[in-house]
Design a protein around this motif. Structure first.
Motif, PDB file in Angstrom:
ATOM      1  N   THR A 192      25.820  25.634  53.090  1.00  0.00           N
ATOM      2  CA  THR A 192      26.217  27.045  53.139  1.00  0.00           C
ATOM      3  C   THR A 192      27.739  27.186  53.237  1.00  0.00           C
ATOM      4  OG1 THR A 192      25.846  27.222  55.538  1.00  0.00           O
ATOM      5  CG2 THR A 192      24.015  27.875  54.076  1.00  0.00           C
ATOM      6  N   ASP A 193      28.410  26.202  53.811  1.00  0.00           N
ATOM      7  CA  ASP A 193      29.881  26.225  53.815  1.00  0.00           C
ATOM      8  C   ASP A 193      30.413  26.157  52.382  1.00  0.00           C
ATOM      9  OD1 ASP A 193      29.961  26.411  56.566  1.00  0.00           O
ATOM     10  OD2 ASP A 193      30.515  24.292  56.888  1.00  0.00           O
ATOM     11  N   ARG A 194      29.801  25.325  51.566  1.00  0.00           N
ATOM     12  CA  ARG A 194      30.217  25.228  50.156  1.00  0.00           C
ATOM     13  C   ARG A 194      29.917  26.533  49.418  1.00  0.00           C
ATOM     14  NH1 ARG A 194      28.666  19.476  47.682  1.00  0.00           N
ATOM     15  NH2 ARG A 194      29.944  20.316  46.005  1.00  0.00           N
ATOM     16  N   ILE A 195      28.790  27.147  49.757  1.00  0.00           N
ATOM     17  CA  ILE A 195      28.441  28.449  49.165  1.00  0.00           C
ATOM     18  C   ILE A 195      29.472  29.497  49.574  1.00  0.00           C
ATOM     19  CG2 ILE A 195      26.734  30.318  49.189  1.00  0.00           C
ATOM     20  CD1 ILE A 195      24.580  28.024  49.526  1.00  0.00           C
ATOM     21  N   ASP A 196      29.861  29.489  50.855  1.00  0.00           N
ATOM     22  CA  ASP A 196      30.879  30.438  51.329  1.00  0.00           C
ATOM     23  C   ASP A 196      32.201  30.249  50.587  1.00  0.00           C
ATOM     24  OD1 ASP A 196      29.139  31.608  53.135  1.00  0.00           O
ATOM     25  OD2 ASP A 196      29.886  30.469  54.862  1.00  0.00           O
ATOM     26  N   GLU A 197      32.577  29.011  50.351  1.00  0.00           N
ATOM     27  CA  GLU A 197      33.815  28.731  49.612  1.00  0.00           C
ATOM     28  C   GLU A 197      33.712  29.261  48.184  1.00  0.00           C
ATOM     29  OE1 GLU A 197      34.143  24.488  50.030  1.00  0.00           O
ATOM     30  OE2 GLU A 197      34.581  24.634  52.186  1.00  0.00           O
ATOM     31  N   ALA A 198      32.562  29.056  47.557  1.00  0.00           N
ATOM     32  CA  ALA A 198      32.350  29.568  46.199  1.00  0.00           C
ATOM     33  C   ALA A 198      32.372  31.096  46.199  1.00  0.00           C
ATOM     34  CB  ALA A 198      31.018  29.055  45.644  1.00  0.00           C
ATOM     35  N   ARG A 199      31.739  31.704  47.197  1.00  0.00           N
ATOM     36  CA  ARG A 199      31.717  33.164  47.299  1.00  0.00           C
ATOM     37  C   ARG A 199      33.142  33.701  47.467  1.00  0.00           C
ATOM     38  NH1 ARG A 199      28.152  33.533  50.889  1.00  0.00           N
ATOM     39  NH2 ARG A 199      26.409  34.050  49.541  1.00  0.00           N
ATOM     40  N   ALA A 200      33.959  32.995  48.227  1.00  0.00           N
ATOM     41  CA  ALA A 200      35.349  33.413  48.420  1.00  0.00           C
ATOM     42  C   ALA A 200      36.116  33.357  47.096  1.00  0.00           C
ATOM     43  CB  ALA A 200      36.025  32.532  49.474  1.00  0.00           C
ATOM     44  N   ARG A 201      35.909  32.302  46.324  1.00  0.00           N
ATOM     45  CA  ARG A 201      36.593  32.202  45.026  1.00  0.00           C
ATOM     46  C   ARG A 201      36.157  33.324  44.083  1.00  0.00           C
ATOM     47  NH1 ARG A 201      35.456  26.770  46.028  1.00  0.00           N
ATOM     48  NH2 ARG A 201      33.663  26.730  44.615  1.00  0.00           N
ATOM     49  N   ILE A 202      34.864  33.591  44.050  1.00  0.00           N
ATOM     50  CA  ILE A 202      34.341  34.659  43.193  1.00  0.00           C
ATOM     51  C   ILE A 202      34.853  36.010  43.673  1.00  0.00           C
ATOM     52  CG2 ILE A 202      32.226  35.870  42.509  1.00  0.00           C
ATOM     53  CD1 ILE A 202      30.849  33.046  42.556  1.00  0.00           C
ATOM     54  N   GLY A 203      34.825  36.233  44.984  1.00  0.00           N
ATOM     55  CA  GLY A 203      35.309  37.497  45.550  1.00  0.00           C
ATOM     56  C   GLY A 203      36.792  37.713  45.286  1.00  0.00           C
ATOM     57  N   GLN A 204      37.578  36.653  45.402  1.00  0.00           N
ATOM     58  CA  GLN A 204      39.009  36.779  45.126  1.00  0.00           C
ATOM     59  C   GLN A 204      39.253  37.201  43.683  1.00  0.00           C
ATOM     60  OE1 GLN A 204      40.539  32.997  46.442  1.00  0.00           O
ATOM     61  NE2 GLN A 204      40.368  33.564  48.590  1.00  0.00           N
ATOM     62  N   ALA A 205      38.446  36.691  42.767  1.00  0.00           N
ATOM     63  CA  ALA A 205      38.584  37.095  41.367  1.00  0.00           C
ATOM     64  C   ALA A 205      38.210  38.567  41.182  1.00  0.00           C
ATOM     65  CB  ALA A 205      37.720  36.202  40.475  1.00  0.00           C
ATOM     66  N   ILE A 206      37.162  39.007  41.862  1.00  0.00           N
ATOM     67  CA  ILE A 206      36.725  40.406  41.751  1.00  0.00           C
ATOM     68  C   ILE A 206      37.786  41.349  42.300  1.00  0.00           C
ATOM     69  CG2 ILE A 206      35.052  42.106  42.625  1.00  0.00           C
ATOM     70  CD1 ILE A 206      32.953  39.794  42.530  1.00  0.00           C
ATOM     71  N   PHE A 207      38.372  40.986  43.439  1.00  0.00           N
ATOM     72  CA  PHE A 207      39.314  41.878  44.117  1.00  0.00           C
ATOM     73  C   PHE A 207      40.776  41.605  43.769  1.00  0.00           C
ATOM     74  CE2 PHE A 207      35.633  41.978  47.119  1.00  0.00           C
ATOM     75  CZ  PHE A 207      35.308  43.314  46.928  1.00  0.00           C
ATOM     76  N   ALA A 208      41.029  40.770  42.788  1.00  0.00           N
ATOM     77  CA  ALA A 208      42.404  40.384  42.442  1.00  0.00           C
ATOM     78  C   ALA A 208      43.293  41.580  42.116  1.00  0.00           C
ATOM     79  CB  ALA A 208      42.397  39.406  41.264  1.00  0.00           C
ATOM     80  N   LYS A 209      42.749  42.603  41.517  1.00  0.00           N
ATOM     81  CA  LYS A 209      43.555  43.761  41.119  1.00  0.00           C
ATOM     82  C   LYS A 209      43.496  44.904  42.137  1.00  0.00           C
ATOM     83  CE  LYS A 209      43.115  42.694  36.231  1.00  0.00           C
ATOM     84  NZ  LYS A 209      42.612  43.110  34.940  1.00  0.00           N
ATOM     85  N   TRP A 210      42.800  44.705  43.222  1.00  0.00           N
ATOM     86  CA  TRP A 210      42.685  45.734  44.251  1.00  0.00           C
ATOM     87  C   TRP A 210      43.875  45.656  45.197  1.00  0.00           C
ATOM     88  CZ3 TRP A 210      37.664  47.797  46.549  1.00  0.00           C
ATOM     89  CH2 TRP A 210      36.661  47.891  45.584  1.00  0.00           C
ATOM     90  N   ASP A 211      44.257  46.802  45.748  1.00  0.00           N
ATOM     91  CA  ASP A 211      45.247  46.824  46.813  1.00  0.00           C
ATOM     92  C   ASP A 211      44.616  46.224  48.066  1.00  0.00           C
ATOM     93  OD1 ASP A 211      47.152  48.162  45.253  1.00  0.00           O
ATOM     94  OD2 ASP A 211      46.446  50.141  45.904  1.00  0.00           O
ATOM     95  N   GLU A 212      45.420  45.531  48.845  1.00  0.00           N
ATOM     96  CA  GLU A 212      44.922  44.903  50.072  1.00  0.00           C
ATOM     97  C   GLU A 212      44.271  45.926  50.998  1.00  0.00           C
ATOM     98  OE1 GLU A 212      46.568  42.286  53.858  1.00  0.00           O
ATOM     99  OE2 GLU A 212      47.781  42.398  52.043  1.00  0.00           O
ATOM    100  N   GLN A 213      44.869  47.107  51.097  1.00  0.00           N
ATOM    101  CA  GLN A 213      44.312  48.141  51.985  1.00  0.00           C
ATOM    102  C   GLN A 213      42.958  48.631  51.485  1.00  0.00           C
ATOM    103  OE1 GLN A 213      45.617  48.982  55.060  1.00  0.00           O
ATOM    104  NE2 GLN A 213      43.597  49.913  55.254  1.00  0.00           N
TER     105      GLN A 213
END
Length: 166
Positions: A117-138
């Motif tokens: 599940t740690d590896r899954i969390d790391e993968a989820r973080a990479r996918i999430g970062q791609a999704i939110f790359a163009k979003w403002d931090e706030q």
């Protein structure tokens, strides 16, 4: 005053309909088998996609009984029981006596399951970062805060949240 309240209710009802539509879209995307397969591939693990969400839930919510697990994933108890047995045979979870009720056996994640599940969390973080790359931090902070607030409120004791489906 009454007419103003009716306008506000109409506005809220429109927003609720839009929220419901967005949630249906999110759930639809999240429930696609291809999504789980992509997550498993991204995590670099070998796990049947039907077992993937169960392992994650046991890690997040465990110790957890099979009945509650089945309820959370919207599957039949007997199906989830077989899948939990499979996770146990893979040494990803253990089943043990519940501290609250000795008649109930609960699932808990093992060290091997936690590593997965740690590896899954790391993968989820990479996918999430791609999704939110163009979003403002706030905007991301606001989304996380508001979704957490919504999740806490929707699981409350309201008779409308207990058994309501899509």
């Amino acid at each position: 005053m009454a007419s103003r309240k009716k306008v506000q209710n109409t506005h809220i009802n429109t927003q609720l309909r839009e929220l419901h539509g967005a949630l249906l879209e999110i759930v639809s995307v999240m429930n696609r088998p291809q999504r789980d397969e992509a997550m498993v591939r991204e995590a670099g693990i070998s796990l049947d996609r039907a077992l993937f969400p169960l392992l994650v839930l046991v890690q997040r919510l465990g110790p957890i009984g099979v009945v509650e697990l089945a309820d959370r994933v919207g599957r039949d108890y007997t199906t989830v029981s077989r899948q939990v047995a499979k996770l146990e045979s893979l040494s990803l979870i253990d089943r043990q006596e519940s501290m609250a009720d000795r008649r109930v056996r609960v699932a808990v994640v093992t060290a091997s399951g936690k590593a997965m599940t740690d590896r899954i969390d790391e993968a989820r973080a990479r996918i999430g970062q791609a999704i939110f790359a163009k979003w403002d931090e706030q905007d991301v902070k606001d989304l996380v805060r508001l979704m957490g607030k919504f999740a806490n409120d929707i699981k409350g004791d309201s008779p409308f949240t207990a058994g309501e489906a899509g």
